[in-house]
Design a protein around this motif. Structure first.
Motif, PDB file in Angstrom:
ATOM      1  N   ALA A 199       5.459 -20.269   6.091  1.00  0.00           N
ATOM      2  CA  ALA A 199       6.583 -20.008   6.997  1.00  0.00           C
ATOM      3  C   ALA A 199       6.157 -19.404   8.322  1.00  0.00           C
ATOM      4  N   GLY A 200       5.013 -18.721   8.375  1.00  0.00           N
ATOM      5  CA  GLY A 200       4.635 -18.009   9.593  1.00  0.00           C
ATOM      6  C   GLY A 200       3.253 -18.359  10.082  1.00  0.00           C
ATOM      7  N   ALA A 201       2.932 -17.801  11.250  1.00  0.00           N
ATOM      8  CA  ALA A 201       1.624 -18.034  11.855  1.00  0.00           C
ATOM      9  C   ALA A 201       0.671 -16.886  11.609  1.00  0.00           C
ATOM     10  N   VAL A 202       1.200 -15.683  11.351  1.00  0.00           N
ATOM     11  CA  VAL A 202       0.380 -14.491  11.136  1.00  0.00           C
ATOM     12  C   VAL A 202       0.864 -13.795   9.875  1.00  0.00           C
ATOM     13  N   VAL A 203      -0.060 -13.408   9.011  1.00  0.00           N
ATOM     14  CA  VAL A 203       0.257 -12.681   7.789  1.00  0.00           C
ATOM     15  C   VAL A 203      -0.180 -11.235   7.975  1.00  0.00           C
ATOM     16  N   VAL A 204       0.708 -10.307   7.591  1.00  0.00           N
ATOM     17  CA  VAL A 204       0.474  -8.888   7.820  1.00  0.00           C
ATOM     18  C   VAL A 204       0.356  -8.152   6.493  1.00  0.00           C
ATOM     19  N   LEU A 205      -0.593  -7.226   6.436  1.00  0.00           N
ATOM     20  CA  LEU A 205      -0.719  -6.309   5.302  1.00  0.00           C
ATOM     21  C   LEU A 205      -0.698  -4.896   5.869  1.00  0.00           C
ATOM     22  N   SER A 206       0.258  -4.070   5.428  1.00  0.00           N
ATOM     23  CA  SER A 206       0.475  -2.756   6.033  1.00  0.00           C
ATOM     24  C   SER A 206       0.233  -1.601   5.075  1.00  0.00           C
ATOM     25  N   SER A 207      -0.505  -1.821   3.996  1.00  0.00           N
ATOM     26  CA  SER A 207      -0.633  -0.843   2.914  1.00  0.00           C
ATOM     27  C   SER A 207      -1.345   0.434   3.358  1.00  0.00           C
ATOM     28  N   VAL A 208      -1.040   1.510   2.633  1.00  0.00           N
ATOM     29  CA  VAL A 208      -1.792   2.753   2.771  1.00  0.00           C
ATOM     30  C   VAL A 208      -2.714   2.958   1.570  1.00  0.00           C
ATOM     31  N   CYS A 224      -4.794 -20.125   2.919  1.00  0.00           N
ATOM     32  CA  CYS A 224      -3.825 -20.888   3.713  1.00  0.00           C
ATOM     33  C   CYS A 224      -4.225 -21.019   5.181  1.00  0.00           C
ATOM     34  N   ALA A 225      -5.431 -20.563   5.537  1.00  0.00           N
ATOM     35  CA  ALA A 225      -5.936 -20.644   6.911  1.00  0.00           C
ATOM     36  C   ALA A 225      -5.013 -19.918   7.888  1.00  0.00           C
ATOM     37  N   ARG A 226      -4.523 -18.757   7.461  1.00  0.00           N
ATOM     38  CA  ARG A 226      -3.647 -17.974   8.318  1.00  0.00           C
ATOM     39  C   ARG A 226      -4.428 -16.807   8.926  1.00  0.00           C
ATOM     40  N   ALA A 227      -4.175 -16.548  10.195  1.00  0.00           N
ATOM     41  CA  ALA A 227      -4.712 -15.348  10.822  1.00  0.00           C
ATOM     42  C   ALA A 227      -4.017 -14.132  10.227  1.00  0.00           C
ATOM     43  N   THR A 228      -4.737 -13.033  10.090  1.00  0.00           N
ATOM     44  CA  THR A 228      -4.188 -11.865   9.408  1.00  0.00           C
ATOM     45  C   THR A 228      -4.375 -10.599  10.235  1.00  0.00           C
ATOM     46  N   VAL A 229      -3.450  -9.675  10.031  1.00  0.00           N
ATOM     47  CA  VAL A 229      -3.552  -8.311  10.563  1.00  0.00           C
ATOM     48  C   VAL A 229      -3.395  -7.375   9.373  1.00  0.00           C
ATOM     49  N   SER A 230      -4.383  -6.499   9.163  1.00  0.00           N
ATOM     50  CA  SER A 230      -4.391  -5.662   7.965  1.00  0.00           C
ATOM     51  C   SER A 230      -4.741  -4.228   8.322  1.00  0.00           C
ATOM     52  N   THR A 231      -4.350  -3.314   7.436  1.00  0.00           N
ATOM     53  CA  THR A 231      -4.751  -1.916   7.576  1.00  0.00           C
ATOM     54  C   THR A 231      -6.080  -1.701   6.847  1.00  0.00           C
TER      55      THR A 231
END
Length: 547
Positions: A394-403, A417-424
């Motif tokens: 569904a999206g272009a960027v996958v986010v992980l915001s865990s602590v 899935c060849a998705r760019a990611t932003v993670s903590t």
């Protein structure tokens, strides 16, 4: 090779956390024989039954540790003295700051008593055990945290210790059990590895321990947070026991396989020798994400996938998205939750929805809407995300915001899935990403927003990072690499283990000459295989007299 697979609260039960990877391991190593030894942690798990098993699983033995057990067995005077001696050693080692070898001596002494004279259930709950605990807590050199333990604390700990030591009394240690195994593979540390310790002690069977989540760390994190959390002295006693047991498991294991570097560091701190450690990443199914990797999602949409709970820090994600919307008004956030049983997450989910309504007061208020509402709360299996692959698509960027995070499964799925990611930067995230995504500090909404904006505004960078992430995931995190790694470890351990069984055949039953042409049998002699099927090539060995 015959493998004794030890599981704790998972495979081969139909409801279990480790069911999937254990099932893939067993099915992927069909050339080996498996005996399954499973500990059950709940009545619901036992009621769910077992999964269908392949034919190379020879036997399954289960033990429900949740149920009360009383076999009515009592010891005579000699065995009572023997029990008191070993239990006193064990209790003293748990309570003392420096235990030396007392823990192992007490543990194995109790195991040998159970093997020779019957179960330990009644003895571990007896007055002798409680008095030994009381004396150990008050002895010179005892930990300060246990000196104030009351009689109720001693009774509580004795009950919990009996359940933890219940594997010592199981009937798994005969010639038809772990004694017949070439290798014991414990799929978790702690009490799950106890049968492996005894198999090594009694029969010399090498022990392999796999920990994708360090059992001792999970105990430290979970003991004080449960609704029925024990008192402070009992928590201290439990922590000491599990620490001693973990150190003994690591000491006796031939090889220890953490699932990532984060778990490996924990194991080293808990006493594991570095030479025994081999990192084996969890194997995940990549084929279901193949089609997603060939497509591009909505370039304005961020996707979060996982279990909704405080450790995932959706609060910081929502605040970060509020900053993103100020600079990119068309951006959208889809929060896709994994389906869970029970309503433990309901309060936190309600809090997140209330915060989203507060941060975006002028937007649509329907929490399930996807039209004008920039934030949607969905669930896998629902109309918006029928499958897990649909959620990532569904999206272009996958986010992980865990602590707090161990091995980030959702991150690996996004990489497939060849998705760019932003993670903590938590747990094994940096190790998994390996430079194929953006990583920011946890609990920092501004940094999270900046990283997401950088990728939303740069399609070419997203494509490069997504392609690199997919290549890395296919190299390191597939089921195939996991099975190949364990197959190699099995063979290595077997090559170093002494041969303990000789019933594999008669040496030189078929001489080498049997496979060569000529009159090697001599006049009037019959080959050794004449009474049964001839070995391959024997037809070429007929004598000239038969021609």
């Amino acid at each position: 090779m015959r493998i004794g697979l030890l599981t704790d609260g998972g495979f081969p039960y139909a409801a279990g956390e480790s069911r999937v990877w254990c099932d893939r391991l067993v099915r992927g190593l069909a050339r080996h024989e498996f005996d399954l030894y499973a500990l059950s942690r709940s009545a619901c798990q036992t009621a769910a039954g077992l999964v269908d098993l392949p034919p190379h699983v020879r036997q399954v033995r289960t033990a429900p540790l949740w149920a009360p057990e009383d076999d009515g067995h009592t010891y005579g005077r000699r065995d009572r003295r023997r029990f008191a001696r070993h239990y006193t050693e064990l209790a003293a080692s748990i309570c003392a700051e420096d235990a030396g070898d007392a823990f192992a001596e007490g543990l194995y002494g109790l195991a040998e008593l159970a093997r020779e004279s019957g179960g330990l259930h009644a003895a571990l709950r007896s007055e002798v055990a409680v008095r030994a605990l009381e004396s150990a807590c008050r002895a010179p050199g005892a930990r300060r945290s246990v000196r104030g333990a009351s009689v109720l604390d001693h009774l509580d700990f004795a009950d919990r210790l009996e359940r933890a030591l219940r594997p010592l009394s199981l009937d798994w240690y005969g010639d038809d059990g772990l004694a017949a195994a070439d290798l014991c593979h414990a799929t978790a540390g702690g009490p799950a590895a106890l049968p492996g310790l005894l198999a090594k002690r009694f029969f010399g069977v090498p022990l392999l321990v796999t920990e994708y989540g360090v059992q001792l760390r999970a105990h430290y994190l979970g003991t004080g947070s449960a609704a029925d959390a024990p008192s402070a002295p009992v928590r201290a006693l439990l922590a000491a026991f599990h620490g001693r047991l973990t150190a003994e498991v690591y000491r006796q294991a031939a090889v220890i396989t953490p699932g990532n570097t984060h778990a490996r560091r924990w194991q080293e701190k808990c006493g594991a020798e570095r030479a025994k450690l081999r990192t084996v990443h969890p194997g995940m199914e990549a084929r279901r994400f193949t089609a997603v990797g060939e497509t591009e999602g909505d370039e304005d949409t961020l996707v979060w996938v996982g279990r909704i709970e405080p450790a995932k820090d959706l609060i910081a994600l929502l605040h970060a998205f509020a900053e993103i919307r100020k600079e990119e008004p068309h951006a959208r956030l889809r929060i896709v939750a994994a389906p869970v049983r029970g309503d433990d997450t309901a309060p936190y989910l309600a809090h997140c929805r209330a915060l989203a309504a507060q941060l975006f007061p002028d937007e649509a208020t329907d929490p399930h809407a996807i039209g004008d509402n920039p934030v949607s709360f969905e669930e896998i299996g629902g109309p918006e995300a029928p499958t897990l692959a649909d959620a990532y698509a569904a999206g272009a960027v996958v986010v992980l915001s865990s602590v707090v995070e161990g091995f980030p499964v959702s991150l690996v799925e996004a990489m497939f899935c060849a998705r760019a990611t932003v993670s903590t930067d938590v747990g094994a995230v940096v190790e998994v990403i390996g430079g194929t995504g953006l990583v920011v500090p946890p609990r920092n909404p501004r940094a999270l927003a900046d990283a997401c904006l950088a990728l939303l505004r740069d399609p070419e960078r997203r494509q490069r990072l997504g392609a690199a992430a997919r290549a890395r995931a296919l190299e390191l995190f597939t089921v195939e690499q996991n099975i190949a790694a364990f197959h190699g470890i099995y063979l290595e351990l077997l090559s170093h283990a002494p041969v303990r069984r000789t019933e594999t055949g008669v040496p030189f039953a078929h001489p080498a000459e049997a496979f060569l042409p000529g009159t090697w049998t001599g006049p009037g002699r019959t080959p050794s295989w004449a009474d049964g099927p001839a070995p391959a090539g024997a037809a070429a060995g007929r004598s000239h007299d038969d021609a």
